[in-house]
Design an enzyme around this catalytic site. Sequence first.
Site, PDB file in Angstrom:
ATOM      1  N   HIS A   1      50.301  43.462  40.395  1.00  0.00           N
ATOM      2  CA  HIS A   1      49.250  44.093  39.571  1.00  0.00           C
ATOM      3  C   HIS A   1      49.762  44.321  38.143  1.00  0.00           C
ATOM      4  O   HIS A   1      49.055  44.058  37.172  1.00  0.00           O
ATOM      5  CB  HIS A   1      48.868  45.475  40.127  1.00  0.00           C
ATOM      6  CG  HIS A   1      48.263  45.475  41.494  1.00  0.00           C
ATOM      7  ND1 HIS A   1      48.771  46.217  42.531  1.00  0.00           N
ATOM      8  CD2 HIS A   1      47.165  44.844  42.007  1.00  0.00           C
ATOM      9  CE1 HIS A   1      48.036  46.054  43.608  1.00  0.00           C
ATOM     10  NE2 HIS A   1      47.051  45.218  43.334  1.00  0.00           N
TER      11      HIS A   1
ATOM     12  N   LYS B   1      36.620  53.077  53.067  1.00  0.00           N
ATOM     13  CA  LYS B   1      37.906  52.393  53.256  1.00  0.00           C
ATOM     14  C   LYS B   1      39.016  53.386  53.568  1.00  0.00           C
ATOM     15  O   LYS B   1      38.998  54.512  53.061  1.00  0.00           O
ATOM     16  CB  LYS B   1      38.268  51.629  51.974  1.00  0.00           C
ATOM     17  CG  LYS B   1      38.212  50.118  52.132  1.00  0.00           C
ATOM     18  CD  LYS B   1      38.543  49.463  50.825  1.00  0.00           C
ATOM     19  CE  LYS B   1      39.202  48.117  50.992  1.00  0.00           C
ATOM     20  NZ  LYS B   1      39.461  47.460  49.716  1.00  0.00           N
TER      21      LYS B   1
ATOM     22  N   ARG C   1      45.820  34.920  43.677  1.00  0.00           N
ATOM     23  CA  ARG C   1      47.140  34.594  44.205  1.00  0.00           C
ATOM     24  C   ARG C   1      47.163  33.243  44.884  1.00  0.00           C
ATOM     25  O   ARG C   1      48.084  32.470  44.761  1.00  0.00           O
ATOM     26  CB  ARG C   1      47.581  35.660  45.224  1.00  0.00           C
ATOM     27  CG  ARG C   1      48.048  36.923  44.587  1.00  0.00           C
ATOM     28  CD  ARG C   1      48.052  38.042  45.561  1.00  0.00           C
ATOM     29  NE  ARG C   1      46.699  38.398  45.951  1.00  0.00           N
ATOM     30  CZ  ARG C   1      46.388  39.500  46.590  1.00  0.00           C
ATOM     31  NH1 ARG C   1      47.321  40.342  46.951  1.00  0.00           N
ATOM     32  NH2 ARG C   1      45.140  39.765  46.886  1.00  0.00           N
TER      33      ARG C   1
ATOM     34  N   SER D   1      49.583  44.772  48.258  1.00  0.00           N
ATOM     35  CA  SER D   1      49.850  46.172  48.622  1.00  0.00           C
ATOM     36  C   SER D   1      50.061  46.280  50.126  1.00  0.00           C
ATOM     37  O   SER D   1      50.925  47.025  50.588  1.00  0.00           O
ATOM     38  CB  SER D   1      48.671  47.060  48.207  1.00  0.00           C
ATOM     39  OG  SER D   1      48.466  46.995  46.821  1.00  0.00           O
TER      40      SER D   1
HETATM   41  P1  ADP Z   1      41.226  44.804  46.071  1.00  0.00           P
HETATM   42  O1  ADP Z   1      41.199  45.671  47.285  1.00  0.00           O
HETATM   43  O2  ADP Z   1      40.118  45.018  45.110  1.00  0.00           O
HETATM   44  O3  ADP Z   1      41.535  43.347  46.320  1.00  0.00           O
HETATM   45  P2  ADP Z   1      43.906  45.098  45.122  1.00  0.00           P
HETATM   46  O4  ADP Z   1      44.478  46.359  44.593  1.00  0.00           O
HETATM   47  O5  ADP Z   1      44.533  44.527  46.355  1.00  0.00           O
HETATM   48  O6  ADP Z   1      42.421  45.412  45.266  1.00  0.00           O
HETATM   49  O7  ADP Z   1      43.918  43.992  43.994  1.00  0.00           O
HETATM   50  C1  ADP Z   1      43.260  44.138  42.767  1.00  0.00           C
HETATM   51  C2  ADP Z   1      43.270  42.827  42.044  1.00  0.00           C
HETATM   52  O8  ADP Z   1      44.620  42.443  41.794  1.00  0.00           O
HETATM   53  C3  ADP Z   1      42.668  41.660  42.823  1.00  0.00           C
HETATM   54  O9  ADP Z   1      42.036  40.798  41.897  1.00  0.00           O
HETATM   55  C4  ADP Z   1      43.859  40.982  43.433  1.00  0.00           C
HETATM   56  O10 ADP Z   1      43.615  39.618  43.669  1.00  0.00           O
HETATM   57  C5  ADP Z   1      44.876  41.168  42.325  1.00  0.00           C
HETATM   58  N1  ADP Z   1      46.239  41.133  42.825  1.00  0.00           N
HETATM   59  C6  ADP Z   1      46.770  41.822  43.850  1.00  0.00           C
HETATM   60  N2  ADP Z   1      48.068  41.503  44.042  1.00  0.00           N
HETATM   61  C7  ADP Z   1      48.360  40.556  43.109  1.00  0.00           C
HETATM   62  C8  ADP Z   1      49.516  39.778  42.800  1.00  0.00           C
HETATM   63  N3  ADP Z   1      50.635  39.877  43.523  1.00  0.00           N
HETATM   64  N4  ADP Z   1      49.446  38.917  41.777  1.00  0.00           N
HETATM   65  C9  ADP Z   1      48.302  38.784  41.077  1.00  0.00           C
HETATM   66  N5  ADP Z   1      47.168  39.454  41.326  1.00  0.00           N
HETATM   67  C10 ADP Z   1      47.186  40.339  42.325  1.00  0.00           C
END
Ligand code: ADP
Length: 161
Positions: free
Chosen positions: A16, A40, A89, A127
């Site tokens: 992120h 959630k 990703r 995450s």
């Molecule tokens: P959500 O539950 O909305 O997917 P996340 O917190 O998991 O929320 O992710 C938020 C955004 O960040 C999403 O667009 C996700 O694809 C992106 N994201 C999560 N992890 C990574 C990563 N390792 N590299 C790039 N983008 C990421």
Amino acid sequence: MNVIYPGSFDPVTYGHIDIIDRCAKQFDRVIVSVLNNTAKNYMFTIEERMDLLKKVLDKYENVEVDSFNGLLVDYANKKNCPLIVRGLRAVSDFEYEMQMAHVNKKLQENIETIYLVSREKFSYLSSSIVKEVAMYGGDISCFVPKEVEKALIEKINGGEK
Ligand code: ADP
């Protein structure tokens, strides 16, 4: 031009942070918006997730941490910012992201979603995987900043430091 980066951030990872860092260089302002979806099950509360983000993003003057619930398009309207950024990703992210982008555009025509392709070294990072590794006592220091690592270990140990 400003951009909204919405997500759960439960908790924030280096993946992120890399997206935020790259956006902070390209946009005037990045609004990192933590989704508070009551349906959630999150490991961290909305306050904890925002707090961790604020700590790890402290050095960025043009990054703001905020939260929202309900529809992203309504929130984007409220913030007067029709540009959304998401990270991609792998192909597995693509299907859901495309669906969301189409729905948001249908709900509101002026909304645009842009994507940053994850850096290769973070392309396997989520995450969920970090929480899983931490749960089994694995080393997560290469996945999250130390403030997040500490918070995760405390959470898993039931609040004990
Ligand atoms: P959500 O539950 O909305 O997917 P996340 O917190 O998991 O929320 O992710 C938020 C955004 O960040 C999403 O667009 C996700 O694809 C992106 N994201 C999560 N992890 C990574 C990563 N390792 N590299 C790039 N983008 C990421």
